[in-house]
Design a protein around this motif. Sequence first.
Motif, short mmCIF file in Angstrom:
data_model
loop_
_atom_site.label_atom_id
_atom_site.label_comp_id
_atom_site.label_asym_id
_atom_site.label_seq_id
_atom_site.Cartn_x
_atom_site.Cartn_y
_atom_site.Cartn_z
N UNK A 418 0.78 -1.15 -0.12
CA UNK A 418 0.03 0.03 0.07
C UNK A 418 0.88 1.50 0.04
N UNK A 419 2.06 1.36 0.88
CA UNK A 419 2.75 2.61 0.93
C UNK A 419 3.70 2.72 -0.04
N UNK A 420 4.20 4.00 -0.16
CA UNK A 420 5.27 4.02 -1.18
C UNK A 420 6.46 3.17 -0.65
N UNK A 421 7.71 3.01 -1.59
CA UNK A 421 8.92 2.54 -1.06
C UNK A 421 9.68 3.38 0.09
N UNK A 422 10.18 2.56 0.95
CA UNK A 422 10.88 3.24 1.94
C UNK A 422 12.06 4.11 1.63
N UNK A 423 12.50 4.98 2.17
CA UNK A 423 13.41 5.81 1.80
C UNK A 423 15.02 5.06 1.82
N UNK A 424 16.03 5.69 1.47
CA UNK A 424 17.21 4.62 1.18
C UNK A 424 18.02 5.16 2.53
N UNK A 437 20.49 0.38 -0.48
CA UNK A 437 19.71 -0.10 0.40
C UNK A 437 18.63 0.86 1.28
N UNK A 438 17.35 0.25 1.17
CA UNK A 438 16.27 1.12 1.67
C UNK A 438 16.03 1.04 3.48
N UNK A 439 15.45 1.82 4.06
CA UNK A 439 15.25 1.52 5.57
C UNK A 439 14.65 0.37 6.13
N UNK A 440 13.88 -0.29 5.00
CA UNK A 440 13.20 -1.54 5.52
C UNK A 440 14.21 -2.77 4.97
N UNK A 441 15.52 -2.40 4.70
CA UNK A 441 16.33 -3.71 4.27
C UNK A 441 16.19 -4.08 2.83
N UNK A 668 20.33 14.02 2.91
CA UNK A 668 19.95 14.15 4.23
C UNK A 668 18.45 13.76 4.24
N UNK A 669 17.66 13.92 3.23
CA UNK A 669 16.33 13.62 3.12
C UNK A 669 16.12 12.19 2.80
N UNK A 670 17.26 11.16 2.69
CA UNK A 670 17.04 9.83 2.38
C UNK A 670 16.96 9.66 0.98
#
Length: 686
Positions: A418-424, A437-441, A668-670
């Motif tokens: 549902x949600x957008x991809x996690x930030x890097x 690599x994103x924050x969700x691994x 800084x904004x991932x």
Amino acid sequence: MFPISLDFIRLSKLALVVAGLIALSGCTFESNSLSTIQCTNEGALIGDRVCQGGVWVQLDDIGTPDADADAQIDTDPTQPDVLEDVDADASDTSDADACQGEDDLTLCIQHEAACGPLDVVDGCGHARSIECDGCGAGERCELSQCVCDPPLDSSFCVAGAFECGERSVVDRCGTLRPINCLACPDLEDVCIANLCVAASCDDQIHGPGESDVDCGGPCPACAPQQSCIENSDCTSKICDELVCTSPNCNDQVRNGDETDVDCGGSCATKCGFDLGCTLAADCESGVCSAQNRCAAPSCNDNVKNGEETGLDCGGPSCGPCAPGLACLLARDCSSGVCGVDSLCAEPSCEDTVQNGDESDVDCGGPTCTTTCADGDTCIENRDCSSRVCAGNGLCAAPTCEDGVQNGDETGLDCGGATCAPCPFAQVSAGLYHSCARRTDGSVVCWGDNSEGQRAVPADATRYLDISAGNYHTCAITRAGALRCWGRPNDNRLNAPTGTFTKVSAGGRHGCAINAAKNIQCWGYNTSGQTGNGAVRTGPFMDVSTGNEHNCSVSEAGAGVCWGNSGDGRSTVPGSTVFQRISAGDEHTCSIRANDTLHCWGNAGTTARTSAPGGTYLDVSTGRRHACAVDTDGTLACWGSNSSNQSNSPNGTFTQVSAGGYHSCGLRFDSEVICWGRNDEGQRTVP
């Protein structure tokens, strides 16, 4: 004809030595004979034999013949001997000179034929068809010999002795053979010990009318697994596909030890009201009357029965049960709580009742660990599985803006369906490709994929660290395992097993820090960059692989490099304490303990080792350039700029990675941005 046995023929051959017959009428033949061979010309001579009394007799047996007899022999040596007709008279019309062939018996003996027809050529050269003697009783002729003819099976089946069944006999030919006498003529008889006797239910024979051996039909019922024809053949009263079944408690027949149909006895099902019983345990009510009938339940029969949940309590009819007694529903208990052990108990978080300090049934509140589902009653956020208790006092469904990682999100308000991809959270630039690599691994790669170096394994694995090399990529899973993909040459993908915390992919090899803080390397080893897989003992806090050399930093801040030492790339400055280190193609850069940069190795024409002043958080060396993140978040790059790889963008960054001819940074904004060469899409971030 009389029978001639083979033994007789053999004796005759030994006894007979047939001499050469003298010529008759110009015909000469030779014959060997014995005195038993008949002759017709009385007094005729053949060699040393004379026909006397109708048989050939040797001369020595009767004395020397007289002169008259001798005179009758033509001894002209130039002509064959001719036997004169010594008994010639007026009635004798035979030609003394005609050749007389052997008689049939002599020919049969000469050809060792005891029986049957025989086509021969006799001593006179005449072709003849003769019949040799027949065989005796009990014999038959085979290939001109008499052999024993065995009797038929029926000759051994003597009424009153062996009337039926099979047995073995030795026949008159001396052969041991099986015979099979016919079945008993009376269909009510059975064959026992080869005798036909009247069938019975204890003869151990599957007799007439029986469905199996000594059971069924007129005999007692058959046990389970024996054959049957109808239900009455079985003790279980169930014949299924011609086999007696074992009694069971759902066959709708009273059998086995049941006290009524499919109930009582060993059956788990108890018998209902007014059904047969032997013991109280046979009945649903637990009460078997004196008439062996099950009684109806009551609330004062001192038995737990009927709809009671406890002894004479609970259920819709009886009063509530005290704590510790059995229950099914809360209403069965005086406490209003029926525990998970079906006993009336104090409230708990597993009793399917909202009680105690629960915010809803068995969920929420300070005691229960189970959180409440969407729409359940809640008091605070922790009561809900979504961790959001709305203002209406109900648990809210997860959303991508509620500031909580919930639902199928793989990260905080990101990832999932549902949600957008996690930030890097990390970026790594390789030779012609990049990975992040994103924050969700989760990991995503872009750029050159000629060797599958950006083809992240499609198994939803989450990663803790990622590193892009020349034509391969390596990562560490959340479980701490190493995984590499891309070009398989030089064993660069054969990462060691174990648990690891940091990985670095180089030119054609890789290195990683394991859970024990030691370093293990693998892959191409022409310059000793892998150390043949030998473990470097730590503890280490940083490791970096270049093209043909590696560098590391111990927890004490000591730097060490190994592998190709050309241009001084592996020569670490002495007495220097490091925080970070990065090995490039032919040079190395580091961050010292005072946050300043220091580089060494091949400076080339682009001054790739001329690091800028200032203080820095991160540093990365590429093929012939390097980049670093200033403590204020700005980027600085130096060295080769052939593809604008050193033209760092503006903005605030937390991490940077220098690749072959491009660079990438984590803002800084991932967000990740890349610059430099893009011929393989290596800076086109998806």
